[in-house]
Design an enzyme around this catalytic site. Structure first.
Site, PDB file in Angstrom:
ATOM      1  N   ASP A  13       0.810  -1.232   0.000  1.00 32.93           N
ATOM      2  CA  ASP A  13       0.000   0.000   0.000  1.00 32.93           C
ATOM      3  C   ASP A  13       0.835   1.270   0.000  1.00 32.93           C
ATOM      4  O   ASP A  13       0.442   2.287   0.575  1.00 32.93           O
ATOM      5  CB  ASP A  13      -0.958   0.025   1.222  1.00 32.93           C
ATOM      6  N   LYS A  16       1.886   2.116  -5.195  1.00 32.06           N
ATOM      7  CA  LYS A  16       2.418   1.531  -6.450  1.00 32.06           C
ATOM      8  C   LYS A  16       1.484   1.819  -7.619  1.00 32.06           C
ATOM      9  O   LYS A  16       1.932   2.077  -8.736  1.00 32.06           O
ATOM     10  CB  LYS A  16       2.589   0.003  -6.285  1.00 32.06           C
ATOM     11  N   GLY A  40      -4.617  -4.141  -3.763  1.00 26.25           N
ATOM     12  CA  GLY A  40      -5.607  -3.098  -4.023  1.00 26.25           C
ATOM     13  C   GLY A  40      -4.838  -1.857  -4.405  1.00 26.25           C
ATOM     14  O   GLY A  40      -4.172  -1.260  -3.568  1.00 26.25           O
ATOM     15  N   HIS A  41      -4.858  -1.510  -5.678  1.00 28.98           N
ATOM     16  CA  HIS A  41      -4.051  -0.391  -6.169  1.00 28.98           C
ATOM     17  C   HIS A  41      -4.977   0.754  -6.567  1.00 28.98           C
ATOM     18  O   HIS A  41      -5.786   0.617  -7.481  1.00 28.98           O
ATOM     19  CB  HIS A  41      -3.184  -0.827  -7.351  1.00 28.98           C
ATOM     20  N   GLN A 222       1.961  -6.019  -3.282  1.00 28.36           N
ATOM     21  CA  GLN A 222       2.471  -6.190  -1.916  1.00 28.36           C
ATOM     22  C   GLN A 222       3.775  -5.384  -1.733  1.00 28.36           C
ATOM     23  O   GLN A 222       3.943  -4.375  -2.400  1.00 28.36           O
ATOM     24  CB  GLN A 222       2.664  -7.678  -1.572  1.00 28.36           C
ATOM     25  N   ARG A 303      -5.166   0.706   8.815  1.00 28.19           N
ATOM     26  CA  ARG A 303      -3.756   0.299   8.706  1.00 28.19           C
ATOM     27  C   ARG A 303      -3.008   0.749   9.956  1.00 28.19           C
ATOM     28  O   ARG A 303      -3.256   1.836  10.465  1.00 28.19           O
ATOM     29  CB  ARG A 303      -3.113   0.920   7.468  1.00 28.19           C
ATOM     30  N   VAL A 412       2.952  14.153  -3.551  1.00 32.38           N
ATOM     31  CA  VAL A 412       2.376  15.050  -2.541  1.00 32.38           C
ATOM     32  C   VAL A 412       0.834  15.031  -2.558  1.00 32.38           C
ATOM     33  O   VAL A 412       0.189  15.913  -2.021  1.00 32.38           O
ATOM     34  CB  VAL A 412       2.917  16.492  -2.709  1.00 32.38           C
ATOM     35  N   GLY A 413       0.272  14.016  -3.199  1.00 30.04           N
ATOM     36  CA  GLY A 413      -1.185  13.875  -3.257  1.00 30.04           C
ATOM     37  C   GLY A 413      -1.511  12.713  -4.168  1.00 30.04           C
ATOM     38  O   GLY A 413      -0.657  12.246  -4.931  1.00 30.04           O
TER      39      GLY A 413
HETATM   40  P1  GDP Z   1      -0.732   0.401  -3.575  1.00 30.08           P
HETATM   41  O1  GDP Z   1      -1.360  -0.854  -3.120  1.00 30.08           O
HETATM   42  O2  GDP Z   1       0.744   0.424  -3.352  1.00 30.08           O
HETATM   43  O3  GDP Z   1      -1.083   0.769  -4.996  1.00 30.08           O
HETATM   44  O4  GDP Z   1      -1.326   1.570  -2.650  1.00 30.08           O
HETATM   45  P2  GDP Z   1      -2.880   1.760  -2.228  1.00 30.08           P
HETATM   46  O5  GDP Z   1      -3.605   2.290  -3.398  1.00 30.08           O
HETATM   47  O6  GDP Z   1      -3.395   0.543  -1.575  1.00 30.08           O
HETATM   48  O7  GDP Z   1      -2.740   2.833  -1.091  1.00 30.08           O
HETATM   49  C1  GDP Z   1      -2.154   4.088  -1.304  1.00 30.08           C
HETATM   50  C2  GDP Z   1      -3.200   5.179  -0.982  1.00 30.08           C
HETATM   51  O8  GDP Z   1      -2.559   6.442  -0.927  1.00 30.08           O
HETATM   52  C3  GDP Z   1      -4.267   5.324  -2.054  1.00 30.08           C
HETATM   53  O9  GDP Z   1      -5.464   5.678  -1.428  1.00 30.08           O
HETATM   54  C4  GDP Z   1      -3.751   6.464  -2.916  1.00 30.08           C
HETATM   55  O10 GDP Z   1      -4.784   7.175  -3.589  1.00 30.08           O
HETATM   56  C5  GDP Z   1      -3.110   7.326  -1.878  1.00 30.08           C
HETATM   57  N1  GDP Z   1      -1.969   8.128  -2.334  1.00 30.08           N
HETATM   58  C6  GDP Z   1      -0.992   7.802  -3.199  1.00 30.08           C
HETATM   59  N2  GDP Z   1      -0.051   8.759  -3.232  1.00 30.08           N
HETATM   60  C7  GDP Z   1      -0.458   9.716  -2.355  1.00 30.08           C
HETATM   61  C8  GDP Z   1       0.110  10.950  -1.912  1.00 30.08           C
HETATM   62  O11 GDP Z   1       1.201  11.356  -2.289  1.00 30.08           O
HETATM   63  N3  GDP Z   1      -0.594  11.662  -0.970  1.00 30.08           N
HETATM   64  C9  GDP Z   1      -1.789  11.227  -0.483  1.00 30.08           C
HETATM   65  N4  GDP Z   1      -2.401  12.002   0.420  1.00 30.08           N
HETATM   66  N5  GDP Z   1      -2.350  10.066  -0.878  1.00 30.08           N
HETATM   67  C10 GDP Z   1      -1.676   9.321  -1.785  1.00 30.08           C
HETATM   68  P1  IMO Z   2      -0.891  -4.083  -2.324  1.00 31.03           P
HETATM   69  O1  IMO Z   2      -0.445  -4.607  -3.653  1.00 31.03           O
HETATM   70  C1  IMO Z   2      -0.926  -4.541   2.017  1.00 31.03           C
HETATM   71  C2  IMO Z   2      -1.024  -8.606   3.604  1.00 31.03           C
HETATM   72  C3  IMO Z   2      -2.292  -9.031   4.308  1.00 31.03           C
HETATM   73  C4  IMO Z   2      -1.717 -10.008   5.316  1.00 31.03           C
HETATM   74  C5  IMO Z   2      -0.608 -10.701   4.525  1.00 31.03           C
HETATM   75  C6  IMO Z   2      -0.994 -12.021   3.892  1.00 31.03           C
HETATM   76  O2  IMO Z   2      -2.184  -3.379  -2.337  1.00 31.03           O
HETATM   77  O3  IMO Z   2       0.206  -3.322  -1.660  1.00 31.03           O
HETATM   78  P2  IMO Z   2      -2.567 -12.667   1.836  1.00 31.03           P
HETATM   79  O4  IMO Z   2      -4.006 -12.410   1.582  1.00 31.03           O
HETATM   80  O5  IMO Z   2      -1.653 -12.147   0.784  1.00 31.03           O
HETATM   81  O6  IMO Z   2      -2.276 -14.120   2.144  1.00 31.03           O
HETATM   82  O7  IMO Z   2      -2.251 -11.886   3.212  1.00 31.03           O
HETATM   83  O8  IMO Z   2      -0.234  -9.783   3.498  1.00 31.03           O
HETATM   84  N1  IMO Z   2      -1.220  -8.096   2.219  1.00 31.03           N
HETATM   85  C7  IMO Z   2      -1.143  -6.810   1.901  1.00 31.03           C
HETATM   86  N2  IMO Z   2      -0.958  -5.715   2.656  1.00 31.03           N
HETATM   87  N3  IMO Z   2      -1.017  -4.417   0.667  1.00 31.03           N
HETATM   88  C8  IMO Z   2      -1.169  -5.498  -0.113  1.00 31.03           C
HETATM   89  O9  IMO Z   2      -1.176  -5.428  -1.461  1.00 31.03           O
HETATM   90  C9  IMO Z   2      -1.274  -6.766   0.495  1.00 31.03           C
HETATM   91  N4  IMO Z   2      -1.451  -8.013   0.021  1.00 31.03           N
HETATM   92  C10 IMO Z   2      -1.400  -8.821   1.093  1.00 31.03           C
HETATM   93  O10 IMO Z   2      -2.926  -7.953   4.938  1.00 31.03           O
HETATM   94  O11 IMO Z   2      -1.124  -9.323   6.384  1.00 31.03           O
HETATM   95 MG    MG Z   3      -2.869  -1.502  -1.828  1.00 28.06          MG
END
Ligand code: GDP
Ligand code: IMO
Ligand code: MG
Length: 426
Positions: A13, A16, A40-41, A222, A303, A412-413
């Site tokens: 998270d 990416k 979840g991206h 991940q 988180r 930054v957002g």
């Molecule tokens: P991923 O799994 O690595 O793609 O990340 P996630 O999408 O699960 O979580 C990142 C969260 O941060 C999302 O809600 C994005 O919209 C948000 N986000 C990404 N970059 C920024 C940033 O620079 N600032 C803020 N405030 N939010 C951000």
């Molecule tokens: P993205 O790509 C954050 C965590 C789960 C749990 C552990 C194992 O969005 O960054 P699983 O279902 O993979 O067997 O769970 O890994 N986990 C993540 N945490 N971002 C993810 O993906 C994750 N994918 C799995 O919360 O602790």
């Molecule tokens: Mg994610």
């Protein structure tokens, strides 16, 4: 640079999706090489938010070839729902290629994921319950079903019959519902028919693209600390998200991976159980959680939040070959009086910068911090490094000094245009 790996450098998270979408504006191919819909991206395009789970983040650009490679585990039903959701929101023109060697997630994988979590007691991982672990376990146990067989009805029936002969025994042993071949075959062969046109040998496709010197982005899922080999085992996912895994998981030669961009929050978060040395509770933790909307994209769980841990980050750099950093959610730190950054651990009275391998040691480490002055300004509209507040610039320099990785991008957002570029990577 024409082949670039985007890797989560913490516990997932990190942002990416945002960076894949941003750099994807110049890419020809975007590849997901491991994981499944545990990811979840989030991508924000002109204020509109999309949450992708298993489909690559280049899907919004009709010119990009999106590849779901052999190292992935794909839930056919969920993937089609995800695709239909995108289509209904106007994403009608896209290019999608799914590896014939990727494994499929079936309902019994999800049932078993839940059951093992319940049985694990203190070793409960806090998985996403999407069947990821049991599906990878079947792959390694050589009873998995691959896309190439799934899309051929005869083959699918045969493999399903063999797999169910074993899985039903496991399910009944655990007191779970068993499945008949017919019920799964009848439902899933409908999905197979719809998925078939996208299935091909994606490794061959990638080789052709590399030969053409196409710009290829690997979108990690991940993060390094969740790696099955190098993460905080057993509190990890069941695949390897690090740069080194990309050649294996995508079927390309290792020599093509020369650059790994670590996506790194300007603090740390972790969702699910497991060690988290720099975790902070209380007011500051809540401030960061609320300002950063730190709730899981997939499971909506809050988180856990911590200070940036440079011991863990340095470890991720070493095992993954990270040579650039994209510092994310930097705006979230605005308004804090002080910002802490962990540079070493104290373990049994000794100072160490090595990341311990055992849960026992990790439970005893005490993070050692440098405390830096915070910044009050809203930085979410700043477009260049020089315009950042002095204290913000000092924080970035400290990260570079402690990790020896160049910060090439600063976010930054959530939106595309809230990105400061220090070095053009693609
Ligand atoms: P991923 O799994 O690595 O793609 O990340 P996630 O999408 O699960 O979580 C990142 C969260 O941060 C999302 O809600 C994005 O919209 C948000 N986000 C990404 N970059 C920024 C940033 O620079 N600032 C803020 N405030 N939010 C951000
Ligand atoms: P993205 O790509 C954050 C965590 C789960 C749990 C552990 C194992 O969005 O960054 P699983 O279902 O993979 O067997 O769970 O890994 N986990 C993540 N945490 N971002 C993810 O993906 C994750 N994918 C799995 O919360 O602790
Ligand atoms: Mg994610």
């Amino acid at each position: 640079m024409s082949v670039l790996v985007i890797e989560g450098s913490q516990w997932g998270d990190e942002g990416k999706g945002k960076i894949t979408d941003y750099l994807g504006q110049n890419a020809d191919v975007v590849v997901r090489s491991q994981g499944g819909n545990n990811a979840g991206h989030t991508i924000t395009i002109n204020g509109e938010k999309f949450a992708l789970r298993s489909i690559p983040s280049g899907i919004f650009n009709p010119k990009i070839k999106n590849v779901m490679a052999n190292g992935m585990v794909i839930d056919p039903k969920q993937m089609l729902e995800e695709l239909d959701g995108l289509i209904s929101r106007g994403v009608k023109e896209f290019k999608l290629y799914i590896s014939n060697r990727a494994h499929i997630v079936l309902p019994y994988h999800k049932d078993l994921d839940g059951a093992y979590e319940d049985l694990k007691g203190s070793l409960k991982i806090g998985t996403t319950k999407r069947g990821i672990g049991p599906c990878y376990a079947d792959k390694v146990n050589r009873i998995g079903i691959r896309m190439g067989d799934f899309i051929n009805p005869e083959s699918f029936k045969k493999h399903l019959t063999d797999a169910l002969a074993i899985k039903n025994k496991e399910l009944s042993m655990l007191g779970l519902k068993t499945y008949t071949v017919d019920e799964l075959f009848n439902e899933y062969s409908k999905y197979a028919k719809r998925i078939k046109p996208y299935v091909c040998d994606t490794a061959e496709l990638l080789e052709n693209e590399i030969e053409k010197n196409s710009k290829i982005l690997f979108e990690g899922a991940q993060g390094a600390m969740l790696c099955i080999d190098h993460g905080t085992y057993p509190y990890v996912t069941s695949s390897s998200p690090i740069g080194a895994s990309v050649p294996l998981n995508a079927g390309i030669a290792p020599k093509y991976i020369t650059d790994v961009l670590g996506i790194c929050k300007s603090y740390d978060t972790r969702v699910g159980e497991g060690p988290f040395p720099t975790e902070i509770d209380g007011e500051i933790g809540n401030y960061i959680r609320e300002k950063g909307h730190e709730y899981g994209t997939v499971t909506k769980r809050p988180r856990r939040v911590g200070w940036l841990d440079c011991v863990a980050l340095n470890y991720a750099r070493r095992v993954s070959g990270i040579n650039h950093l994209s510092l994310m959610l930097f705006d979230v730190l605005g308004g804090l009086k002080e910002i802490k950054i962990c540079y070493a651990y104290e373990l049994d009275g000794e100072v160490t910068t090595s990341f311990p391998s055992t849960l026992d040691e990790l439970s005893r480490v005490k993070p050692m911090y440098i405390t830096m002055p915070g910044f009050d300004e809203d930085i979410s509209n700043i477009k260049d490094f020089d315009s950042l507040p002095v204290n913000a610039k000092e924080y970035i320099k400290k990260i570079e000094e402690l990790t020896k990785i160049k910060v090439s991008m600063i976010s930054v957002g959530p939106d595309r245009n809230q990105t400061i570029i220090l070095e053009k990577l693609l």
